[in-house]
Design an enzyme around this catalytic site. Sequence first.
Site, PDB file in Angstrom:
ATOM      1  N   SER A  33     -21.177  85.015  54.352  1.00  0.00           N
ATOM      2  CA  SER A  33     -20.026  86.383  54.231  1.00  0.00           C
ATOM      3  C   SER A  33     -20.646  87.407  53.457  1.00  0.00           C
ATOM      4  O   SER A  33     -21.129  87.522  52.373  1.00  0.00           O
ATOM      5  CB  SER A  33     -18.858  85.627  53.466  1.00  0.00           C
ATOM      6  OG  SER A  33     -18.192  84.694  53.982  1.00  0.00           O
ATOM      7  N   HIS A  64     -18.762  88.599  59.017  1.00  0.00           N
ATOM      8  CA  HIS A  64     -19.698  87.960  59.666  1.00  0.00           C
ATOM      9  C   HIS A  64     -19.998  88.262  61.253  1.00  0.00           C
ATOM     10  O   HIS A  64     -19.219  87.875  62.410  1.00  0.00           O
ATOM     11  CB  HIS A  64     -19.047  86.214  60.079  1.00  0.00           C
ATOM     12  CG  HIS A  64     -18.912  85.471  58.702  1.00  0.00           C
ATOM     13  ND1 HIS A  64     -19.818  84.452  58.276  1.00  0.00           N
ATOM     14  CD2 HIS A  64     -17.844  85.518  57.761  1.00  0.00           C
ATOM     15  CE1 HIS A  64     -19.542  83.978  57.315  1.00  0.00           C
ATOM     16  NE2 HIS A  64     -18.524  84.618  56.863  1.00  0.00           N
ATOM     17  N   HIS A  86     -16.983  78.719  61.203  1.00  0.00           N
ATOM     18  CA  HIS A  86     -16.691  77.671  60.057  1.00  0.00           C
ATOM     19  C   HIS A  86     -15.532  76.723  60.720  1.00  0.00           C
ATOM     20  O   HIS A  86     -14.853  76.950  61.684  1.00  0.00           O
ATOM     21  CB  HIS A  86     -16.052  78.518  59.109  1.00  0.00           C
ATOM     22  CG  HIS A  86     -16.633  79.537  58.445  1.00  0.00           C
ATOM     23  ND1 HIS A  86     -16.947  80.779  58.900  1.00  0.00           N
ATOM     24  CD2 HIS A  86     -17.308  79.726  57.134  1.00  0.00           C
ATOM     25  CE1 HIS A  86     -17.840  81.633  58.182  1.00  0.00           C
ATOM     26  NE2 HIS A  86     -18.174  80.942  57.113  1.00  0.00           N
ATOM     27  N   TYR A  88     -12.895  75.863  59.488  1.00  0.00           N
ATOM     28  CA  TYR A  88     -11.518  76.422  59.185  1.00  0.00           C
ATOM     29  C   TYR A  88     -10.867  77.022  60.259  1.00  0.00           C
ATOM     30  O   TYR A  88      -9.955  77.382  60.676  1.00  0.00           O
ATOM     31  CB  TYR A  88     -11.348  76.910  57.641  1.00  0.00           C
ATOM     32  CG  TYR A  88     -11.984  78.312  57.696  1.00  0.00           C
ATOM     33  CD1 TYR A  88     -11.832  79.296  58.263  1.00  0.00           C
ATOM     34  CD2 TYR A  88     -12.904  78.286  56.726  1.00  0.00           C
ATOM     35  CE1 TYR A  88     -12.639  80.500  57.955  1.00  0.00           C
ATOM     36  CE2 TYR A  88     -13.848  79.637  56.418  1.00  0.00           C
ATOM     37  CZ  TYR A  88     -13.694  80.444  57.175  1.00  0.00           C
ATOM     38  OH  TYR A  88     -14.419  81.466  56.831  1.00  0.00           O
ATOM     39  N   GLU A  89     -12.081  77.699  61.165  1.00  0.00           N
ATOM     40  CA  GLU A  89     -11.593  78.452  62.314  1.00  0.00           C
ATOM     41  C   GLU A  89     -11.268  77.569  63.674  1.00  0.00           C
ATOM     42  O   GLU A  89     -10.636  78.114  64.514  1.00  0.00           O
ATOM     43  CB  GLU A  89     -12.821  79.368  62.772  1.00  0.00           C
ATOM     44  CG  GLU A  89     -13.328  80.347  61.864  1.00  0.00           C
ATOM     45  CD  GLU A  89     -14.453  81.237  62.126  1.00  0.00           C
ATOM     46  OE1 GLU A  89     -14.111  82.198  63.187  1.00  0.00           O
ATOM     47  OE2 GLU A  89     -15.448  80.888  61.644  1.00  0.00           O
ATOM     48  N   ALA A 116     -21.454  82.377  50.177  1.00  0.00           N
ATOM     49  CA  ALA A 116     -20.482  83.325  49.136  1.00  0.00           C
ATOM     50  C   ALA A 116     -19.929  82.083  48.202  1.00  0.00           C
ATOM     51  O   ALA A 116     -19.524  81.046  49.185  1.00  0.00           O
ATOM     52  CB  ALA A 116     -19.810  84.178  49.678  1.00  0.00           C
ATOM     53  N   MET A 217     -16.882  77.437  51.561  1.00  0.00           N
ATOM     54  CA  MET A 217     -16.520  76.713  52.797  1.00  0.00           C
ATOM     55  C   MET A 217     -17.376  76.824  53.950  1.00  0.00           C
ATOM     56  O   MET A 217     -17.096  76.780  55.102  1.00  0.00           O
ATOM     57  CB  MET A 217     -15.182  77.554  53.210  1.00  0.00           C
ATOM     58  CG  MET A 217     -14.118  77.899  52.315  1.00  0.00           C
ATOM     59  SD  MET A 217     -12.934  79.064  52.666  1.00  0.00           S
ATOM     60  CE  MET A 217     -12.001  79.180  51.338  1.00  0.00           C
ATOM     61  N   SER A 218     -18.713  76.614  53.586  1.00  0.00           N
ATOM     62  CA  SER A 218     -19.743  76.497  54.654  1.00  0.00           C
ATOM     63  C   SER A 218     -20.811  75.916  54.348  1.00  0.00           C
ATOM     64  O   SER A 218     -20.806  74.923  53.169  1.00  0.00           O
ATOM     65  CB  SER A 218     -20.113  77.991  54.905  1.00  0.00           C
ATOM     66  OG  SER A 218     -20.773  78.497  53.597  1.00  0.00           O
ATOM     67  N   ASN A 241     -16.829  85.436  42.547  1.00  0.00           N
ATOM     68  CA  ASN A 241     -15.810  85.245  42.155  1.00  0.00           C
ATOM     69  C   ASN A 241     -15.649  84.330  41.100  1.00  0.00           C
ATOM     70  O   ASN A 241     -16.359  83.206  41.319  1.00  0.00           O
ATOM     71  CB  ASN A 241     -14.462  85.409  42.922  1.00  0.00           C
ATOM     72  CG  ASN A 241     -14.572  83.992  44.043  1.00  0.00           C
ATOM     73  OD1 ASN A 241     -15.337  84.003  45.020  1.00  0.00           O
ATOM     74  ND2 ASN A 241     -13.883  83.138  43.646  1.00  0.00           N
ATOM     75  N   HIS A 255     -10.474  87.594  49.978  1.00  0.00           N
ATOM     76  CA  HIS A 255     -11.670  87.576  50.603  1.00  0.00           C
ATOM     77  C   HIS A 255     -12.378  88.949  50.384  1.00  0.00           C
ATOM     78  O   HIS A 255     -13.573  89.148  50.469  1.00  0.00           O
ATOM     79  CB  HIS A 255     -11.346  87.592  52.057  1.00  0.00           C
ATOM     80  CG  HIS A 255     -12.440  87.567  53.177  1.00  0.00           C
ATOM     81  ND1 HIS A 255     -13.558  86.618  53.028  1.00  0.00           N
ATOM     82  CD2 HIS A 255     -12.910  88.063  54.069  1.00  0.00           C
ATOM     83  CE1 HIS A 255     -14.557  86.656  54.043  1.00  0.00           C
ATOM     84  NE2 HIS A 255     -14.084  87.810  54.446  1.00  0.00           N
TER      85      HIS A 255
HETATM   86  N1  HPA Z   1     -13.623  79.220  46.817  1.00  0.00           N
HETATM   87  C1  HPA Z   1     -13.827  78.785  48.379  1.00  0.00           C
HETATM   88  N2  HPA Z   1     -14.780  79.520  48.945  1.00  0.00           N
HETATM   89  C2  HPA Z   1     -15.298  80.794  48.485  1.00  0.00           C
HETATM   90  C3  HPA Z   1     -14.808  81.096  47.238  1.00  0.00           C
HETATM   91  C4  HPA Z   1     -14.033  80.219  46.434  1.00  0.00           C
HETATM   92  O1  HPA Z   1     -13.744  80.762  45.385  1.00  0.00           O
HETATM   93  N3  HPA Z   1     -15.443  82.354  46.970  1.00  0.00           N
HETATM   94  C5  HPA Z   1     -16.347  82.580  48.205  1.00  0.00           C
HETATM   95  N4  HPA Z   1     -16.134  81.502  48.774  1.00  0.00           N
END
Ligand code: HPA
Length: 280
Positions: A33, A64, A86, A88-89, A116, A217-218, A241, A255
């Site tokens: 990402s 992406h 992903h 989740y898609e 990320a 998530m990847s 984050n 995001h």
């Molecule tokens: N959680 C899950 N996936 C992420 C996060 C998060 O805080 N930051 C970037 N991808």
Amino acid sequence: MNKFISAEQVNAAAEAVRQQTKHQPTIGLVLGSGLSGLANEVEEADIIPYDQIPNWPVSTVPGHSGRLVIGKLSGQTVLVQQGRAHYYEGYSMAQITLAVRVMRALGIETVIVTNAAGGINRNFTPGDLMLISDHLNMVGMAGENPLRGPNDESAGPRFPDMTRPYDPGLRQLASQVAEDAGVALQQGVYAYVAGPSFETPAELRFLHGIGADAVGMSTVPTVIVARHAGIRVLGISTITNKAILDPDSDGVVSHEEVLETGALIIPQLTALIRGVLARL
Ligand code: HPA
């Protein structure tokens, strides 16, 4: 498309890639990402949009781009996966890991994956880079392992070892490159969750308790399939984050924040990856 991917489907995709490039890449690079800018630095690039490759899943997420960029980077011939699909898609585990099967079919034996991630370790700050030392496959432990289903013995063993999913030699090289380049590099365990909702504070305290330093998530399905196929892996997270473990916090995760912070880390990530490539 089938939930599982056959050898024929992998070969059809690999053949389409071969037809569209003059290069023979030896290293795969997966850009997560907001991190796709490095692909633009590839020289003598052959660019293949994902919709030009049979069976290839196309990402629907902003940040992406969907294409392979094949060419020269820091003295190596690389295949860059610029953007990825992903789970989740709505894609199956087999679909989201097709790319790494195709890399293997093309002769690639080393893959560098980036992502990320939210920082769970309290010593991490957004903007940090984290060398992935190990992972927690929360999705796989709940049943959705990318190797679930028929096993093609010629692709890899039914029960592959996962004692060292992230290659010790590559980790050492990355640490050395970071030190020499003056790039700060954290190290830790990446927990893989399905998403797309971000985690609750209780979920994050749980992940913290079981040893996760970062969450995302990847990456993990890709790494498992890579190890199954005998590919060695280097994994790098960008901490975009701070995970919010306190239920009384008034913070939020978005995001947009993930993309914005990811963009700030690109120079260091680029220096690290280029340094590793140059010394491989
Ligand atoms: N959680 C899950 N996936 C992420 C996060 C998060 O805080 N930051 C970037 N991808």
